[in-house]
Scaffold this motif. Sequence first.
Motif, mmCIF file in Angstrom:
data_model
loop_
_atom_site.group_PDB
_atom_site.id
_atom_site.type_symbol
_atom_site.label_atom_id
_atom_site.label_comp_id
_atom_site.label_asym_id
_atom_site.label_seq_id
_atom_site.Cartn_x
_atom_site.Cartn_y
_atom_site.Cartn_z
ATOM 1 N N GLU A 30 -6.344 3.896 -17.984
ATOM 2 C CA GLU A 30 -5.795 2.554 -17.943
ATOM 3 C C GLU A 30 -4.619 2.382 -18.907
ATOM 4 O OE1 GLU A 30 -6.788 0.493 -15.692
ATOM 5 O OE2 GLU A 30 -8.337 1.855 -15.013
ATOM 6 N N ASP A 370 5.351 -2.635 -12.516
ATOM 7 C CA ASP A 370 4.067 -3.006 -13.118
ATOM 8 C C ASP A 370 3.203 -1.750 -13.218
ATOM 9 O OD1 ASP A 370 1.556 -3.872 -13.802
ATOM 10 O OD2 ASP A 370 1.539 -5.564 -12.408
ATOM 11 N N LYS A 372 0.178 -1.165 -14.288
ATOM 12 C CA LYS A 372 -1.195 -1.263 -13.790
ATOM 13 C C LYS A 372 -1.229 -1.151 -12.267
ATOM 14 C CE LYS A 372 -3.438 -3.831 -17.519
ATOM 15 N NZ LYS A 372 -4.225 -5.044 -17.884
ATOM 16 N N LYS A 373 -0.254 -1.788 -11.621
ATOM 17 C CA LYS A 373 -0.209 -1.710 -10.161
ATOM 18 C C LYS A 373 0.124 -0.298 -9.699
ATOM 19 C CE LYS A 373 1.683 -3.885 -6.025
ATOM 20 N NZ LYS A 373 2.568 -4.940 -5.460
ATOM 21 N N TYR A 376 -2.897 1.745 -9.919
ATOM 22 C CA TYR A 376 -3.806 1.361 -8.829
ATOM 23 C C TYR A 376 -3.367 1.998 -7.500
ATOM 24 C CZ TYR A 376 -6.076 -1.560 -5.313
ATOM 25 O OH TYR A 376 -6.787 -1.998 -4.226
#
Length: 585
Positions: A30, A370, A372-373, A376
Motif C-alpha cells: 500500500e 493517483d 492508490k488507484k 488497484y
Amino acid sequence: MEMLFSVATFFLFLIFVALYSYRKTKGVSESGVEGFFLAGRGLSGYFIAGSLLLSNLSAEQLVGLNGNAYRFDISGMAWESTAAVATILMAVFFLPRFLRRGITTMPQFLEERFDSATRRTVSVMLLVGYAVMANPCSLYLGAITMNEMFDVQKIFHLPDWSAIGLLALVMGAVGGLYATLGGLKAVAISDTISGLILLVAAMLIPVLGLIALGEGSFLAGGKALLSHPEQLNAIGSASSSVPFSTVFTGMLCANMFYWCTNQMIIQRALGAKSLAESQKGVLLAGSIKLLVPLAMVLPGLIAFNLFGPVFTHVDYAYPALVKAVIPWWLIGMFAAAIFGTVISHFNSVVNSSATLFVIDLYAPLTGCQDEKKLVYVGKITSVVVSLISIVIAPLLLWSPNGIFDLMRRFTGFYSIPIITIVLVGFLTRRVPALAAKWVLGFHVIAYGLYTFAGGEKWISLHFIHVMGILFLIETAMMLSIGKMAPGKRYVPDAQPASIPMEKWRYAHCVSVIMMVALISIFIALSPLGLANPEGLPASFYPLLGLVWAVALILIVGLARHRRRQERGLLNENSGEECVRDRVKS
C-alpha cells in the motif's frame, strides 16, 4: 501413512513461506507505485540474486530442459550456461544505463529514446508473450510434475488434461495471491526462500539418479553414464537439438533479451537499493546459473539410461525420475520446492505484467496519477493475467516436441526485435522512431512466415540461426534508416539518479571468473574432455590450466587498474579539499 506425511510436509513448507513473506512485507503493497512494483527500491543483492534465480529456474527449465536432454542430447544446456554471458552484459552495460534513468519498466526507456508508440507496442508484445506462453508453460510443467508425484490423476480418476487443469488452477491461484497482495517485495522474499530449498533438492536428484542407475552405488552409476561418452557431449553438431554454433548467433541475442531487457527479469534489478547491490545480485545469479545445467540435463540422461525411450511426452521424463529415486520422506519437501518454482515464476510474470500494463499503458493513456488507484488497477490486471494463463495451461499437453522447444520458438517473435531496438537506442543518437517501428513490424511478419508458412522447408538453417540473421538484418535496417532519414539528436536525461550509482568494485573480476568457468564447462563436456570416446585426453588438464592462468593474469591486471583508479580519485578529492581550504583562508 507415507502419502499423509508427504502432504503434511508439503503444506507446512508452503505455510512457512507464506507467513515469513507476509511478516517481511506487511504494509509494503500500500506504499505506492514504487512500493508495489519495485519493492520501494530497497532490494539487496542477495534478494535480487535469489529472486532472479528462481524466477528463471522454473519448471520450464527444470522439467523442459531435462525432457529435451531425454529426447535429444545435452546440447540444450547451452541456453542456460551461456546465460552467464548475458548476466555480465546486464551488470556492466545495461544496469548503469537503466538505473541512472530511474525507470520502472524497460519500455519507458524506449519512449525516452524513440516515442510513446514504440513504448506501447513493445509493452503489448511482452504482455501477450507473458500471458499466452511464459506463464501457461510454467503452470503446465509444474502441474505434470505434481500429478506424477502425488498421483492426482489416479486418485480422482481424471483424464490427463483435467488433472493438469486442476493443478494449474491451484498453483495459479496461490501465485496470483502472492503477486496481487504482496507486490514485488513479497515475490522477491518468497523466491529467495524457495530458491534455497530448490537448489538443494534439484542437485540431489542427479545424485540419487546415479545411485539408482548403479543399483545402489553412486560410483557404479557414474561409470555407467561415462561408458556412453557420446551422451556427455554438449558441443551440439548441426543435426543436434541445439547446434553449438548457435551460441554465437541467435542464442546470444535471445539471452541478451531475456536477461537484459525482459521486464520479468530486470524488474528485480530495477528495485535495487544501489547500482552496486544490483550488479552484485545479477552476477551472483549468473554464477549460480553455471552450476544449474548439472540439475537440468544430467537427470534427463539418467532417465534415458534408466527407463529407456518409453515416454511419448518427453516432459514426463523428469517427474518420473524424481518419483522413482527420491525417498518417500523427501517427497513432500521436493514437491513444495517444485511448487515454489512454479508459483515464483508465475507471480514474477504476473507482477511484471501488471507493471507493464499500469505504467506503460493505463497511466499514460488515462492520465491517472493517483498511486492508490494505479496499485488497484495493477492488482486487477494481476488477476486477469492469472486467469488467462490458467485457462491456456492444460492445452499445452498437445505440444508435439516438448515445451522447451515450443517456448524458444515462440519467444523469437518478440525477443529479437526488442533487443535490437534497445541496443541501437543505447549505441546511436540519431536513429529515429520510424526505424524502431519498421523493425517491429518486419520481424513479426518475417519470423511468422518462417515459423508458420513453411519457411523451415525452404531455409535449411536452425531456427536459432534464423533469429541471429534477423537480428543482423534488423540492426542494418535501423542504421540505414538513421543514415537516410536521421532524427533529432538524442540527449540522455542528465538528472541525478535516485539511488547511489557507485559500481560494485568486484564486478569485472567476477565477470572474468564466470567466463572462464563457462569455457571450462564446455571443455569438460566435449571431445576435449569427458565426451571423448577414447577416454580423457592427456591434454585436458594442461588446457584447463592454461585457461585459468590467462584468467588469473586478467584478474590481477583488473585489480591493479582498480587500485590506480581509487588512488587517482583519492588524490583528486584531496586536491579539491586543499583548494577549498585556501579559498576559505
